[in-house]
Design an enzyme around this catalytic site. Sequence first.
Site, PDB file in Angstrom:
ATOM      1  N   ILE A 156       0.837  -1.205   0.000  1.00 15.94           N
ATOM      2  CA  ILE A 156       0.000   0.000   0.000  1.00 15.94           C
ATOM      3  C   ILE A 156       0.871   1.254   0.000  1.00 15.94           C
ATOM      4  O   ILE A 156       0.606   2.200  -0.757  1.00 15.94           O
ATOM      5  CB  ILE A 156      -0.957  -0.016   1.202  1.00 15.94           C
ATOM      6  CG1 ILE A 156      -2.008  -1.115   1.013  1.00 15.94           C
ATOM      7  CG2 ILE A 156      -1.631   1.343   1.377  1.00 15.94           C
ATOM      8  CD1 ILE A 156      -2.896  -1.344   2.226  1.00 15.94           C
ATOM      9  N   ARG A 236      -4.384   0.304  10.575  1.00 16.34           N
ATOM     10  CA  ARG A 236      -5.331  -0.122  11.590  1.00 16.34           C
ATOM     11  C   ARG A 236      -5.387   0.951  12.662  1.00 16.34           C
ATOM     12  O   ARG A 236      -4.352   1.515  13.045  1.00 16.34           O
ATOM     13  CB  ARG A 236      -4.926  -1.478  12.209  1.00 16.34           C
ATOM     14  CG  ARG A 236      -5.183  -2.670  11.313  1.00 16.34           C
ATOM     15  CD  ARG A 236      -6.673  -2.894  11.102  1.00 16.34           C
ATOM     16  NE  ARG A 236      -6.970  -4.089  10.314  1.00 16.34           N
ATOM     17  CZ  ARG A 236      -7.074  -4.113   8.999  1.00 16.34           C
ATOM     18  NH1 ARG A 236      -6.881  -2.998   8.303  1.00 16.34           N
ATOM     19  NH2 ARG A 236      -7.375  -5.237   8.382  1.00 16.34           N
ATOM     20  N   ASP A 260      -8.830   6.520   7.875  1.00 21.41           N
ATOM     21  CA  ASP A 260      -9.721   5.514   7.305  1.00 21.41           C
ATOM     22  C   ASP A 260     -10.027   4.437   8.346  1.00 21.41           C
ATOM     23  O   ASP A 260     -10.880   3.592   8.126  1.00 21.41           O
ATOM     24  CB  ASP A 260      -9.042   4.888   6.073  1.00 21.41           C
ATOM     25  CG  ASP A 260      -9.886   3.805   5.423  1.00 21.41           C
ATOM     26  OD1 ASP A 260     -11.014   4.120   5.013  1.00 21.41           O
ATOM     27  OD2 ASP A 260      -9.417   2.664   5.332  1.00 21.41           O
ATOM     28  N   GLU A 265     -14.426   0.809  16.071  1.00 18.62           N
ATOM     29  CA  GLU A 265     -15.258   0.925  14.878  1.00 18.62           C
ATOM     30  C   GLU A 265     -16.572   0.190  15.105  1.00 18.62           C
ATOM     31  O   GLU A 265     -16.566  -0.923  15.652  1.00 18.62           O
ATOM     32  CB  GLU A 265     -14.523   0.355  13.661  1.00 18.62           C
ATOM     33  CG  GLU A 265     -13.231   1.087  13.330  1.00 18.62           C
ATOM     34  CD  GLU A 265     -12.521   0.539  12.087  1.00 18.62           C
ATOM     35  OE1 GLU A 265     -13.094  -0.353  11.418  1.00 18.62           O
ATOM     36  OE2 GLU A 265     -11.408   0.997  11.783  1.00 18.62           O
ATOM     37  N   HIS A 280     -13.615   3.114   7.175  1.00 22.24           N
ATOM     38  CA  HIS A 280     -12.791   1.939   6.890  1.00 22.24           C
ATOM     39  C   HIS A 280     -13.161   1.323   5.541  1.00 22.24           C
ATOM     40  O   HIS A 280     -13.470   0.143   5.446  1.00 22.24           O
ATOM     41  CB  HIS A 280     -12.940   0.901   8.015  1.00 22.24           C
ATOM     42  CG  HIS A 280     -11.784  -0.064   8.064  1.00 22.24           C
ATOM     43  ND1 HIS A 280     -11.446  -0.753   9.206  1.00 22.24           N
ATOM     44  CD2 HIS A 280     -10.901  -0.453   7.120  1.00 22.24           C
ATOM     45  CE1 HIS A 280     -10.400  -1.529   8.960  1.00 22.24           C
ATOM     46  NE2 HIS A 280     -10.057  -1.352   7.700  1.00 22.24           N
ATOM     47  N   GLY A 282     -11.290   2.348   2.440  1.00 24.30           N
ATOM     48  CA  GLY A 282     -10.342   2.785   1.428  1.00 24.30           C
ATOM     49  C   GLY A 282     -10.048   1.766   0.355  1.00 24.30           C
ATOM     50  O   GLY A 282      -9.794   2.105  -0.787  1.00 24.30           O
TER      51      GLY A 282
END
Length: 332
Positions: A156, A236, A260, A265, A280, A282
């Site tokens: 990433i 994370r 993100d 969550e 969350h 992306g």
Amino acid sequence: MKRRLALTVNVLQPQYADLLGPLYDAGMEIDYIELMSTTDQDRVARELRGYDYVLAASEIFGDTSIPRLADSLKLIARNGVGVESVDIGLCTEYNIAVANMPGMNADGVGEYCISALLALLRNVCKNNAAMHAGQWCGFPGRSFTGTLGLIGFGAIAQSFARFCAGFPVDVVAYDMNPDPARAAELGVTLVSLEELLARADFVSLHLPLTGSTRHFVDGAMFSRMKRGAYFINTSRGPVADEQALIRALQDGQLQGAVLDVFETEPVGPDNPQRHALVAHGGGQPARAAQSTAGLLRHHSGLPPRNPSRQRHQPGQSHGPQIKLSGDMDISD
């Protein structure tokens, strides 16, 4: 008898026939179950009982839920990279395979990193809200120039660096296991963590959540960043100390943040301003189509190769990854 698939990932609701068509063609019965990445294992066990496969978001599969699902459940397929929400060791005991998709969402998340950062820098959301409120004011922004620092240099981070090639930005990266050849190919300079924090106008976090990376970015690390820097986290939530981040935003140490992921969550309403937030998601566009291929492979009875038996507790660290024909990674 038809095999049953539960989707807890909202991007793959049943109306997405183009993605789910191959699964229907394979004879699966498919239901969308809205679990919203719950940590309530009783709810997970109750809602998912009787399903053969689960295409999962980030809900917790642990010692309360797995034994109650084991009579039917054959596969938990995580719609993403991390498997910290699944107790892989316990799944092994109950002969439940666990899959993830490392690398499949790299470009999706890299694209999100740059698009959300640009939106934050140019106050796109704030200006849009003002226009909808009937205001003609215009909030000034700043350009994407200076130095971008990548903490972690996996797929990433490399994608993010590649998307930055057209901008007047120097990219530096820190990684405990650096790849000098790949860095040179992308025009990225490998540096120490301290040099990155001192130089970077934008700090982007790309580490997995493990026992050693929880709160890796803490208050002390925020204080060592350049004053007025921007922080990006698409890895994370718990890898960064969220309360320390809030304090850094409030006292001006950080100018803004792109998030993100969050420590808890779904996120609550009490986050500070000067954020660009998304729930969350992306990497969802890129990884959605990959999910069906891996599920079809397992449905066809193809076994994983090089099985691992490493013990893993949910919420602690990533489990072992076993490459499954380029579609998904399987840990059983």
